[in-house]
Design an enzyme around this catalytic site. Structure first.
Site, short mmCIF file in Angstrom:
data_model
loop_
_atom_site.label_atom_id
_atom_site.label_comp_id
_atom_site.label_asym_id
_atom_site.label_seq_id
_atom_site.Cartn_x
_atom_site.Cartn_y
_atom_site.Cartn_z
N TYR A 86 0.91 -1.25 0.16
CA TYR A 86 0.03 -0.04 0.08
C TYR A 86 0.76 1.39 -0.17
CZ TYR A 86 -4.01 -3.08 1.06
OH TYR A 86 -4.94 -4.05 1.47
N ASN A 159 -7.47 3.93 -4.01
CA ASN A 159 -7.75 2.84 -3.11
C ASN A 159 -9.00 3.62 -2.33
OD1 ASN A 159 -7.86 0.48 -1.43
ND2 ASN A 159 -7.24 1.70 0.18
N GLU A 160 -10.27 3.25 -2.64
CA GLU A 160 -11.42 3.39 -1.81
C GLU A 160 -11.71 5.15 -1.70
OE1 GLU A 160 -11.81 1.45 2.00
OE2 GLU A 160 -12.15 -0.60 0.88
N ASP A 202 -16.35 -1.63 -1.23
CA ASP A 202 -17.62 -2.46 -1.53
C ASP A 202 -18.80 -1.77 -1.08
OD1 ASP A 202 -19.34 -4.50 -2.00
OD2 ASP A 202 -18.65 -5.90 -0.93
N GLU A 268 -9.02 -6.99 -1.66
CA GLU A 268 -8.87 -7.33 -0.23
C GLU A 268 -10.01 -8.19 -0.11
OE1 GLU A 268 -7.51 -3.13 1.40
OE2 GLU A 268 -9.23 -3.89 2.30
N TYR A 300 -6.87 -10.20 3.18
CA TYR A 300 -6.35 -9.12 4.08
C TYR A 300 -6.29 -9.76 5.53
CZ TYR A 300 -5.97 -4.44 6.03
OH TYR A 300 -5.70 -3.22 6.88
#
Length: 478
Positions: A86, A159-160, A202, A268, A300
């Site tokens: 990450y 990421n997100e 998600d 993940e 994860y």
């Protein structure tokens, strides 16, 4: 140097291309030399969590070859073929870690952003201002630091960033812009094409729209540089042994992505609401109902941090490691897979043409349905055309030490002896071996605090504030 030493160096040098670069072919990841399909069997790898990323101290997840050797040996036994990292510092030297993972057939997916100021997009009112030449210089530096490693599978541009319904309005155009800039920089300055994708939260209300928005083609010629090359999903919907393909809504995901034009995988997974985790979802993810659409996933996570019950391995402050029950359970699930069939499956499936971007692709009234993405910031195009100043280019180096020097204990507390990495021949990625690690240690169980570092686990936060921050992140996810 003796003839034997020279021979060993030559041997390891010959193994420097243990894995071949991966390319995207339609909705599959494919070995660029053999043509075999790659199903990702991986883990998230961020030693110490965000607290383990310390550029000022010369520390990031891939900066310590001794630790990487230990972890690569443990992961090779687990059966993984990929890790996700990450936070990296592009100014540090990652040659030994990258070369170790390369030698054992493990690919790396690298996030280009970091939690430091100016090194990621800032949501809300600062979104436009954070997309600037300084930010681009950072993410391009990450590309420069890693593009020479054959085992870099790809980069995550974000990421997100879209982690709730409101963020689906302003954020998507910026993700496409960053993706475009990265791909243009790679095309101009990298010795090979490296895929660029996005890792999504998600959030079911905007998940389908996120995928549709990022994977369509604005230009209509199926060669749009702002289009993602792959789509990752951070999914924790399968929880415990009572979950099913339907109750976890895996069937919904398969239907949703059934016409994907890019590889889709779990960036993940591994719900921990039921402990210990048994990872029954592994058989579904790599089963016939999903492999036609999905390209595997990343559990994860490798390290246990802040007692969050997501880790597979405890690591203590003296470098000692201890496998957890979750490691044993995941290894048993991986060993049930027909990995050779998975990795040599047909990769010549018909390539679907990417749909032309249009408002009709977006189902939610709150999600952005325009595709007028921001232009590159002032000074950004110069960086692409000329390359960043003084890049820190990594390179694959010979790995001559294969034996793990730190103590590693199995889940029963027994010391695992003769733990080594096993370099693989060219073209091969790592796969589950069919052998379990549980019960392979020697001697009687020992006390962690007496033999593994009295100061406690490496990943325990140093301050109450760090612990509170970790708890806050956990509550946001769940």
């Amino acid at each position: 140097m003796s003839l034997l030493s020279l021979a060993l160096v030559a041997l390891y040098a010959s193994l420097a291309l243990a894995v071949q670069p991966i390319k995207v072919q339609g909705s599959n990841f494919v070995n660029s030399v053999t043509g075999d399909r790659l199903q990702i069997i991986g883990v998230a790898y961020q030693p110490g969590g965000s607290a383990g990323f310390k550029p000022d101290s010369g520390i990031d997840p891939l900066s310590n070859g001794t630790e990487c050797l230990r972890d690569a040996a443990i992961m090779q036994s687990l059966g993984v073929n990929a890790i996700r990292v990450y936070n990296v510092d592009p100014d540090l030297n990652h040659d030994m870690c990258a070369s170790i993972f390369n030698d054992v057939g493990i690919y790396m997916i690298i996030d280009v952003n970091s939690p430091l100021g100016g090194e990621s997009l800032v949501p809300g009112e600062q979104l436009e201002g954070s997309y600037n030449a300084g930010y681009l210089n950072h993410i391009f530096s990450v590309v420069e630091a890693f593009h020479n490693y054959n085992n870099v599978l790809g980069f995550f541009s974000g990421n997100e960033d879209m982690n709730d319904v409101p963020s689906g309005g302003p954020v998507p155009p910026y993700i496409r812009s960053v993706t475009r800039d990265l791909k243009n920089y790679i095309a101009k300055n990298s010795p090979r094409v490296i895929p660029v994708g996005y890792s999504a939260a998600d959030v079911r209300d905007i998940l389908a729209d996120s995928w549709a928005y990022l994977s369509c083609d604005i230009d209509g010629n199926d060669n749009d540089m702002s289009r993602i090359d792959f789509f990752g999903l951070n999914s924790y919907s399968w929880c415990g042994s009572q979950a099913t393909f339907e109750s976890s809504q895996y069937n919904v995901l398969v239907d949703q992505f059934s016409k994907t034009t890019v590889p889709v995988f779990f960036s993940e997974y591994g719900c921990n609401k039921v402990l210990p985790r048994v990872f029954d979802e592994v058989q579904a993810l790599y089963g016939s109902e999903m492999t036609g659409v999905m390209s595997g996933g990343l559990v994860y996570e490798y390290y246990e941090e802040v007692s969050n019950n997501f880790g597979l391995v405890w690591v203590y402050d003296n470098g000692t490691a201890e496998l957890r029950t979750d490691y044993d359970n995941l290894q048993k699930q991986f060993n049930k897979l027909d990995s050779k069939a998975l990795q040599s499956g047909n990769s010549t499936a018909t390539k679907l043409t990417s749909p032309k971007c249009d408002a009709s692709l977006i189902s939610s009234t709150s999600f952005n349905n325009t595709f007028d993405i921001p232009s590159i910031p002032r000074g950004g195009q110069k960086l692409i055309d000329n390359g960043i100043p003084k890049p820190n280019n990594g390179k694959i180096v010979p790995v001559t030490d294969t034996k793990v020097t730190q103590n590693v204990y199995d889940s029963s507390g027994k010391l695992m002896t003769n733990l080594v990495i096993k370099p693989l021949p060219n073209d091969q990625s790592n796969n589950p071996s069919g052998t379990d690690s549980s019960g392979t240690g020697t001697g009687s169980a020992t006390s962690p605090t007496s033999t593994k570092g009295a100061a406690g686990q490496l990943n325990v936060p140093a301050t109450a504030a760090a612990a509170a921050a970790a708890l806050l992140i956990y509550n946001i996810i769940f």
